[in-house]
Every structure is written in structure tokens, then in C-alpha cells.
Design an enzyme around this catalytic site. Structure first.
Site, mmCIF file in Angstrom:
data_model
loop_
_atom_site.group_PDB
_atom_site.id
_atom_site.type_symbol
_atom_site.label_atom_id
_atom_site.label_comp_id
_atom_site.label_asym_id
_atom_site.label_seq_id
_atom_site.Cartn_x
_atom_site.Cartn_y
_atom_site.Cartn_z
ATOM 1 C CD GLU A 141 1.479 -1.354 11.449
ATOM 2 O OE1 GLU A 141 0.867 -2.689 11.178
ATOM 3 O OE2 GLU A 141 0.810 -0.284 11.377
ATOM 4 C CG HIS A 143 -1.903 0.682 8.839
ATOM 5 N ND1 HIS A 143 -1.512 -0.634 9.541
ATOM 6 C CD2 HIS A 143 -2.757 -0.013 8.469
ATOM 7 C CE1 HIS A 143 -2.144 -1.627 9.720
ATOM 8 N NE2 HIS A 143 -3.063 -1.208 8.938
#
Lengths: 295, 376, 295, 376
Positions: free
Chosen positions: A211, A249
Site C-alpha cells: 500500500e 494505517h
């Protein structure tokens, strides 16, 4: 065989009497993990589910039960200390599920863990599951996996479930699925995991789910090009993420022009690693890169 | 978490970094009075939580109070990258001989704090990094040893020639690092740190980002949060423990887990739609979160449909379904909502939702396509 | 050959423009030490004695002059940092003369030095002199030494001079004389030095001068018994020292019944190391333990 | 540097270690008033800078103010190991269930702070170490990581069975270590740390020694120094930068360097004399030091002769000789002084001293023998 955990894993659960700890301890036991001990300071002497002894410290747990692996479900404020405690007590592998650990705490805990020669997975990760050995350490749901030859490594949680579910549904069982965590400072990165998969004889191909944020994927691409013989298929989440915003995150953030999905995709393409544009394309690419793996 | 320049300067000042005098004002009159009191040239600086304020015309030098008022009238109310300026910082102007860049970041690769410094200050460090990477000095700090005095001195000596100035810079580097650690920063930056023609060293700009994970132990820093400068949706989401980022599209989405939420956004784009947001409801099974999530998305008039994508692991699908039922009761929902629930307690969830007659999907691809269709 | 310093020593003096630093820098040059650089922050660009370049940092000094050894004459408040600076700059040997360094500063500096793989002698020590190579690093007076085969190691300064003077006067030249320092936490202990002497082919016998406090002499006795082939003669100062009083050196203190001279003497006797009761007995014992060494 | 129990308790209290209330008094009347105000049993504790106060009768429990006064009358003015008690600490008495030992030292072998703890508290730790070494827990602290919370907890769990008590002990261990580092201690000790029958944990004694080398940066700690409790000779020596320890013999000695000074003391004893002191004038060449040194030794009426033993390395013998000349001019010296000067500038020194007609010696053996002879 699988990476980091297997049939010899003897697990101690730190925070076993808490809400998350007790729920997942039960799930892990039911799946087949050899849960030998729990730790909650002040609750020593209790039995979890009527049989697993609870201790006041990981040290006692290791001495009494020969636990060699620990999984941590304690609150963020105490997680770094729990990691150091497990390392000091002498376990080999520590999986820290806890989310929200301050980054400076990890900057100090990581050298402590390394001094002790431990393998830390996480924090802020879903842990590991090894379907061939029916062992899991963490929170990955057992219902979606199946035994097989694909190693899965990912920085996220539910996206991993989604991908693993699609793999299983399409006949691709897994050797090991590992969530390395979504924080900027983690104990085990993509390269560590790729090394483990490369040397694990039951893993024939790898799915890597990255990511935005940082350069871990770029370094993984270099590593794959230089060192890996097994095929790898990648997917990168966050192609539409705006700059400067933390996407859930703590580690998923594009800073300036650095850490974009585009940069990571290009790195993999340069390393001849096929990159799926959407999750459902992964099985197709896997079929091309590693024919004959379907169960 | 981002804080304003004037707040960052206060934090630096508390650790002894020299900062020119300055005050915050919200009206042109206040600006005039402050500038008059100073009786010197001042700089009027917009206080908004984005970079590039100078280029956007949000920073102006004024030779006197009248000019300061004039600048304030222009800057207050100005729009900078979508944010409205509602306050300015008035600081005494400083004569500049040279400009230095100083910053500390938590470096992911070395897993340690790294101090970056450059004698080519005053411009964005990314620009220096691109055009002249050798002009940037990097010092990796072992967080266990902390920053050692000789390290600051050696680094400072690469930024200037005059040892009197080097000594000041070394002290400022030590203090910058102290602030970085003290406030649990993920970034602490002085750009530029200026050397005056008299050889004084001063921080004339300041930027600090705080590690969100550490805010629980930094109540004083948390209290610096400027809610008025943030998207109200993001504020509401944070209060409920959700992670929300507003985007410009028309397909809203609610997902459990950050990675899956990003992948869902991306998929909307891939299939020709425009995601309206990033929204991660996290791992717990609290129906209230679903209600808040829908409420936040409904607050955006450009949203035309919502896709709910839940992969139940820890999150139980039936909890999400119950949250949806409650949300439909409490909220006036006129938009089409496409639901995809799979994983833990999927069957129970489907039973609950059956009564509501919502469009559903079995896969995220299917759900995304349906939501895009319903948005157009 | 000699221990820790020799003809290849290229010395940088930290604090070269100070009172002590400049005095001893000159003495070292005159004796024959290859003094290649000095360091005083802010005095970079000067020349010491018209020829030795002065730098602002040890890093510059090492880069410009290939210095491999450093000697420190800075004030106690800055000594630990000076040690770390030298270690970071990449010298191999650091000799810290400075007295009065806070003990917690040393507790933090010592791991830094070890991480960098440096040898630290001191602090609070007179340094090293190698008469065969006419090289000295520190403050040991060149007038009292002579080239020979005896290695001398000591925790003190002037007592070493006294003993070395007696050795030289009685025809016992020295390979190397090392003062390891009188502080409780020091970089190099007796064992480290004995190892160096054991492997130095020009050293044929060793004189060890200990004193009250700690257990360094006791461990040295064990080491000698287990590992040393060369004869060692010992002397321990402080037999009449009262309990609980610091005798000048920060490390010279009897705590309770621990660290007494008696305990150390017994340890050496148990290891069959002859112990001189008074300094003037050392040469006699040396003659017995290592006959034929007199020049 | 040693400090008094009441001062150590203040330092501990500042870091949050629970300590029972107490006050210092210098007269029996003050003691009576404090005890009456407390209205509870108290302990009257002599404040002198030596151990073994209890065994010497310097610590007494009093059930009321009258008894406290009586005890104070006995204790004030008492001699404990050569020190006169001029003040007492009155603390509220505490019911004791168990006694624990807690201490931090800077350990020479590991070169790190070591925490020592034992459930067998209340007696001297050396005694426990001798008779039951297994009863002592040792925890080596990495000064870079500091004391980690789990380490305190694991150590505390070895000292008690009740987890409520363990939690308190763990916190006290953390605070003890914090004090140790904060004040630059070489020793910080709580003995005993008591657990009351109600499960409260309290430090009822306290001892802290400070690293002399760190006093320059600890002005507040330095100000705790009780000069009245020290030998005036040691105070005068310290002020001049000398290191002096009084012994019981009659042969004074002045030496440059601690090792040589110890060896000189030892040699006096070996040759049948009794050293009157340890005195190291250090490495510098300041004649004032010689004068102060002689003056301090002359202050001791039992001294019958003085041996000056100088090995000139950095110290220049002629400086010492000049100091001697000045000392003889300024001081009324009636004692025989034997001088041995060798090393740097020895010839010049001998020339200076030639005029003074002092007994001299070429070796330390010779000088010691002559000094002993002259003392008898």
C-alpha cells in the site's frame, strides 16, 4: 513447513484475559494452535477456558510451559513494554496485534528485540496463519484459508482476508499468510518475509499486498529481482489516495511525491513482478506466473 | 496531527529555540495594533494547516502598521488550497543573511529519527532533495543514546563557516531534537532558520506534525488541535474512532479496514466512478459506528450512492447489519445504498437485511459496479 | 612491538589548545609520537607549534590526517562526549586522561565505544608509553622509562612512575607502560591489558599495580592462573585504607568488606602470582619470577 | 558525597516514593512538640552520616511525646562511630508486616546500574549477601534503555505474593531508579521498604550517596552537604582541591597522586609507624596546595612528623619546593618535615630547599623510615 510458525509453535497470549485476547485465544485454540499459556499481570494462577494456565509474566510462562512464540493483545500504551518483556523472556517469535503504538516507543523497542535475537511481526498487524499446519497466531479468520502452496504477505488486515478468500475460492491454497502490519516502524518487513518464503519448501509462489507510504515495496521489488526464484504477484492499495492524508494505517501516507502507489507499481514492473490492477485480477496473474498451483 | 506555525513556535520556544516575537490576530484591526506596538517592519502570515502559503500569497512583509493592516485585509478570509484563513501571525521582520533548513523526521528505513539539514534553506526540502540531493546533510540518531553534543556540532559545522554561528546552530539542533521527542512529533521542521547580518540565528518558520498514536499521552498537545481548521466530517469521524478522508467524487463508501477501504476507493475509480471518501470503520462491531459513518457521508451533497463493503473477520456482519437497520430508522436516507457483507456471521446478516430490501452484492467488484450505476 | 600503541600510531589530541593539552602535546611530540592533528572546536585552521593542524572536529582530523589514535584532555563535563566523538570519527584507540567524569556518563559512553569497535583506555588515567618505539600517548614522563621487556599496568599515575623509575634504575626496561585509570568504570581493565601483553612478543614479564576497590584485580588473578604463560608480579596499594572512604581515585574505596587490599593480595597468591609488600620489593620479585630480564 | 536520611527521603518523595511524614529537630523540646502534634507513636532517629545507627542506640520508638523527648535527650549529643548527633528525624511510626530491601548501585563489573532487592529487608544487605546470597535479586539495567516497566514488575513479583502490593513495589522501583539517575547517585537505597498489615508500602529508611564527579551539575544536591557533620580537615582539603582522609596515626604525609599516597601510607605502617592521614595534592603545581596540606596536617595534635613524597611528572618539584618555603614562612611549623622530591625539575627543587636545612631522602623507603624515627 511454513514461515515463522508451525507445528512446533508453543504459544503464549499476552493480555489473555482481555476482550480481544480471550476471544482470539479461543479461536486460535479451536483452529489447532498449541496454546500453552496466557499472561495477564495480577491474574496469575487462573486457568483460561479451564485448562490454559495464566501467569503474571511472560518469564514465568516461558519457564513453566516452554512457550516459544508470543502474541500480544494489550493496550497501545503497554504494547512496546509487552514486546520487550516477551523478547527478554526468551521467546523466538513475537506477533503484536495491538494498533496505535507510538512510533518513538517502537523506535526504542526494536533495538531491544534485535539485541535479544527475536523475530517481531507487527505491531498493528493481523498476524500469521499456516493452513498446512492448522496453526494461527493472531486474528486472521480460519474460515477463509485453505492449505496450499501460495505464501501471502500484506501490510493490511481485511484486504488480506479479501485476497485470501478469493485465492481459496479459486483453488489456490496457502502455505502461510502473514500480515506484517500497517505502521511505519515494524519488526518484519516484506524482504524478511520474502526470504522466509524463498527458503520454505512448501511455498511455490507469493502474493504480496502493499500500500501507499514508505519504500518497503520498492525495496521488496529490488530484492525479488536480485534474489527470488519463486514467482511473485503484487497488488498495491491506495492508487486514489490524496497526498498528505493518513489513510487509516499510520504508515499509509503519501508524503510529497514519495510513497505513492504509482511509484511502487513501477518498481514491481521494473522487477518483472506482475501487478494486479484490482484484487480480483490476482488469481489470474497467479495462474499465469505459477501455472499448476491450483488444488 | 498538524498544528499551526504559531503553535509550533511556542513549542520550540519552550525548549529554548530562538524565535522572533510574534502574536496571533483574527482581524485587520488587531493586526494594525500589534504592528503599531512593534513599531518595526512585520510579516503577516496566514495560519492554515497546509504548505505553500507563501506561493499562495498568504505571507506578506509590511514596512509599517498601515501596510500590515492592508495585507491582513487581503489575507484574512483568503482561500489557500481549500482552507479559509481565519487568523494570521504577526512577527517582527528579521534581516536575513543566509537561510538554513533544519528538520527531524521519524525515518521508516532506518527506523530511527533522522535530522536533515541544508545550507540551502528557505525552499521546500523536497525540491532541494530533487535538484541537489548532496546539499542535504542527514544525521541518523540512535534513540537510545539520544542526540550527542558532538553530533550536533559536527552537523552544524556543515551549515555555516563562522564558528560563533555554528555554536548557535548546534544548540538549536539539540533543542529541535528535544522538542521532537518531548511532543511525540513525527516531523519537526524549521525552514528557514535564518542567520542575520549580525550573526544571530533565529527560527522564522516552524512546522510540527504529531504522531497521532501518541496523543493519548500528550493532552497539552492534543488541546492545540484547531477543530475549526478541519473538515467537520473528519472531526466527527475521529470522535467516533473512525478514519475518514473526504475526496471529490460522488460514490461514498464505508469499509472495515484501511487496506480494504483503499482498495475499494481504487476499484470505484477503476470501474469509472469517483470515490467520495476514504472511510474505515475499524475492526470492532459497534453499530453506532455504522450510523455515524452513514451520517458523515450523507453530509456531503455531492454523494449520490454509498457502497458498504464489509469483510467480517473480527467485525461481525450481523452487527453491521443491525447498525444499518438502526441507521435507516434514525436517519433520513434517500440515497441508494449497496451492501456487501461477507465473512463472520454472514448468514445472520443477510437475514436481518432481507427485510430492508437494499441492493446487495456478493463481491466487491459487483458492489462497486452497482454503486457507480446508481450514482449516475 | 608494544600494546595498543606503536610506530604506526597517528595521534590526534582533543583539547590541544588547552593548558594541559598543549603542554603534553609538546611532550609527546618531543618523545617521538607522530602527532598528526589537534582538535578544539572553534579553533580549526590554527597550527599547533607551527606545524600540527588543528581542526574543529575529530571527524575532520581523521579525514584529513588519517589519525588512528586519540588522546583526550578536555574538561570532565565534555569528556564523555569527546570519547564518543573520537569513536564515531573512527579512531582505533582512545586514551582519556580527563579526571572527574560522572560515572553515569561513562555508563552511557562505554556501550557507544564498544558499538564502534574502539579500544578506550581510561578515563582518569596517565595513558600509555612504549619505550621501544619511543611513542607515548598521555602524560607518563618519558624521563623515567627505558626500553626493555617488562609490561607495566596500573590503576594509578605517580605510583606507576615510582615503580617504573625503580624498574629502570634497576635495569628492567619496559615494553609498554599502561595506566588504565582510577575510576570505577573504565574502558580497558587488567584482563584486557594482560591479554595484550601475553600476545605481545616483546613483553616477557608483567608488573601489575592494583589498588583497593572493585574486583578487577581478583578477576585478573583468575585470568593469569588460567591463561597466562608469562610471569606476573603484583603490588596492591591501600592496605591501610579505612572502609567507606574514597582514597583520591573515584574507584579506590573499600565498601563494607569488599574490595580490600587483603582480598586482592590473597587472590594473587592463590593464583601463584608473587605480591610485593612494598614497591621496592617489586624488582626483587621480578628477578626471581623472570630471571635474565635485566638489561 | 553522603547525605542524611531526611535529605534522601526528600529526594525520594520528590519522585513520588511514599515516605511516612517526618520532621527534623535539633532540641528535645522541638522533638516533643513535633511528636505532640503528630499525636501518634513516633520514631526518633539520629541523623549522622554513618551506618549502624540502630545498633548504636541512635534510633528509638516512642509511644508518645513525653517518651519522644526522653529519647531525644539521650540521642542528641550521642557519639556514633566518632560522629556527634546534633539533629534527629521524628517520623510517624508505621506498623510493619514485612520488610523489603531495595537498592540501586553503579556496578563496576557490568558497568551498569544494578538494582538489588530482597524480601529479607531490614538488615544490612552485606549480611544477607554473606548468609543467604540467593535471597538477593539482581537486575542489571541497560542505561540506554533505562528501566523498563516489565522489569520492575517481574522484580517486584519476587518480593511479595499479593499483586496489589507487587504493583506498589514495582512503582517504587521505577521511582527509586528515577531518583538514582536524576541526582547522579552512586547508591540509592531503601532499607527497609515496609509493607503494613493493611498492604500499604512505605520507605521508612533512605540512603543516597552522590557521585562526587557529578556534583558540578547538581548544585541543589551539593547544597545538601552538611559541613558540620564532616571532618574540618576534609572540608578544607576539598575546598582547595585536595583529597584528604584522616587516620589515627602520628606520621603525617603529603603525596602527589592517590596511588602513591596509598602506597606511602602502607609503607609507614610496614616500617612500624602509624600513618596519620591520606593526602593527595593532585597533579597540578600550585604552591598554595602544599601550604593548605601542611596546615591541615598541623591541625591534628597527634601528628609528630610529616613526610612529603613527590614524584614529579606533571607536578614540578620546584613548585612544591617553593610551596614549602612559603609554608614555612606563613605557618608556625615546629614539627620535623622529611622531604623527598624526585622527577621533573628535581635539581631546581633541591637547590631551593638547600637553604632550608630540612631532612631529605632520595627514596620513599628512606623518607618513610626517617619520618617514623622523627615521630618517636
Amino acid at each position: 513447513m511454513s514461515a515463522f510458525i508451525d507445528k512446533n509453535t508453543r504459544l503464549v497470549v499476552q493480555g489473555i484475559t482481555g476482550r480481544d485476547g480471550s476471544f482470539h485465544a479461543k479461536q486460535m485454540m479451536e483452529y489447532g494452535t498449541d496454546l500453552v499459556a496466557g499472561v495477564t499481570p495480577g491474574k496469575g494462577g487462573q486457568k483460561f477456558e479451564g485448562k490454559v494456565p495464566v501467569f503474571d509474566s511472560v518469564h514465568e510462562a516461558v519457564i513453566e510451559t516452554a512457550a516459544n512464540t508470543s502474541v500480544i493483545y494489550v493496550r497501545a500504551a503497554f504494547a512496546a513494554d509487552a514486546i520487550c518483556e516477551a523478547a527478554d523472556a526468551g521467546v523466538d517469535v513475537i506477533v503484536c496485534i495491538t494498533e496505535g503504538v507510538p512510533v518513538i516507543d517502537m523506535a526504542k523497542a526494536l533495538p531491544f528485540v534485535r539485541e535479544k535475537g527475536c523475530r517481531l511481526i507487527g505491531p498493528n498487524c493481523p498476524g500469521i496463519i499456516a493452513p498446512r499446519d492448522t496453526v494461527k497466531v493472531g486474528i486472521l479468520p480460519a474460515t477463509i484459508v485453505g492449505p496450499g502452496a501460495v505464501g501471502v504477505v500484506s501490510r493490511s488486515g481485511t484486504l488480506t482476508y479479501e485476497v485470501v478468500f478469493q485465492l481459496t475460492s479459486n483453488g489456490y491454497g496457502q502455505s502461510t499468510c502473514i500480515g506484517i502490519g500497517g505502521d511505519p516502524l515494524i519488526g518484519t518487513n516484506f524482504i524478511d518475509t520474502l526470504e522466509a518464503f524463498e527458503s520454505d519448501e512448501d511455498t511455490k509462489a507469493v502474493v504480496l499486498i502493499g500500500e501507499i507510504g514508505g519504500t518497503d515495496e520498492q525495496e521488496a521489488a529490488d530484492y525479488i529481482k536480485a534474489k527470488m526464484s519463486k514467482p511473485v504477484v503484487a497488488f498495491i492499495a491506495g492508487q486514489t489516495a490524496p497526498e498528505g492524508k493518513r489513510m487509516g494505517h499510520a504508515g499509509a501516507i503519501v508524503s510529497g511525491a514519495a510513497g505513492t502507489a504509482q511509484e511502487k507499481i513501477e518498481a514491481f514492473e521494473k522487477a518483472k513482478v506482475p501487478v494486479a490492477r484490482i484484487p480480483s485480477e490476482i488469481t489470474k496473474l497467479l495462474g499465469e506466473a505459477a501455472p499448476g498451483l491450483k488444488v | 496531527m498538524k498544528i499551526h506555525e504559531y503553535q509550533a513556535k511556542e513549542l520550540f520556544r519552550a525548549d529554548g529555540v530562538p524565535v522572533p516575537p510574534g502574536e496571533v490576530a483574527r482581524t485587520a484591526d488587531e493586526v494594525y495594533n500589534i504592528a503599531r506596538r512593534y513599531g518595526k517592519p512585520v510579516v503577516v502570515k496566514s495560519q492554515v494547516l497546509v504548505g505553500g502559503r507563501g506561493k499562495a500569497g498568504g505571507v506578506k512583509l509590511a514596512k509599517d502598521a498601515d501596510e500590515a493592516r492592508k495585507h491582513a485585509e487581503t489575507i484574512l478570509g483568503m482561500d489557500i488550497k481549500g482552507l479559509t484563513v481565519d487568523k494570521v501571525l504577526i512577527t517582527q521582520a528579521v534581516k536575513i543573511d543566509t537561510e538554513i533548513y533544519l528538520g527531524v523526521i521519524m525515518d521508516r528505513a532506518s527506523q530511527r529519527p533522522v535530522i536533515m539539514a541544508s545550507a540551502a534553506g528557505g525552499v521546500e526540502i523536497e525540491e532541494v532533495a530533487r535538484e541537489n540531493p548532496d546539499a542535504i546533510q542527514r544525521l541518523t540518531v540512535d534513540p537510545l543514546h539520544g542526540l550527542l553534543p558532538f553530533q550536533s556540532r559536527v552537523l552544524a559545522s556543515k551549515l555555516h563557516d563562522d564558528f560563533k554561528v555554528i555554536r548557535q546552530i548546534a544548540t538549536i539542533i539539540e533543542k529541535l531534537y528535544r522538542t521532537f521527542v518531548r511532543v511525540d512529533a513525527s516531523l519537526a521542521e524549521i525552514n528557514p532558520l535564518v542567520v542575520t547580518p549580525e550573526g544571530k540565528v533565529l527560527a522564522i518558520d516552524a512546522k510540527i506534525n504529531i504522531d497521532d498514536n501518541a496523543l493519548y499521552r500528550q493532552p497539552e498537545i492534543e488541546s492545540l488541535r484547531d477543530l475549526s481548521a478541519e473538515d467537520p466530517g473528519e472531526v466527527a469521524a475521529r470522535e467516533m474512532g473512525l478514519s475518514f478522508v473526504r475526496l471529490k467524487g460522488n460514490v461514498g463508501n464505508i469499509v472495515n479496514g484501511a487496506g480494504l477501504a483503499m482498495a475499494t476507493m481504487d476499484l470505484i475509480k477503476t470501474y469509472g466512478g469517483e470515490p467520495a471518501n476514504f472511510l474505515d470503520i475499524g475492526g470492532s462491531s459497534n453499530p453506532e459506528k455504522v450510523i455515524t459513518a452513514i451520517d458523515i457521508i450523507l453530509g456531503d451533497p455531492s454523494v449520490k450512492s454509498i457502497f458498504i463493503n464489509i469483510f467480517g473477520g473480527i467485525t461481525r456482519c450481523d452487527d453491521v447489519a443491525r447498525g444499518l437497520v438502526t441507521a435507516f430508522e434514525k436517519l433520513d436516507i434517500k440515497l441508494p445504498i449497496v451492501v456487501r457483507l461477507t465473512g463472520t456471521n454472514e448468514a445472520e446478516a443477510k437475514e436481518i437485511l432481507a427485510k430492508m430490501d437494499l441492493p446487495t452484492a456478493d463481491t466487491m467488484d459487483g458492489g462497486v459496479k452497482k454503486a457507480i450505476e446508481l450514482a449516475s
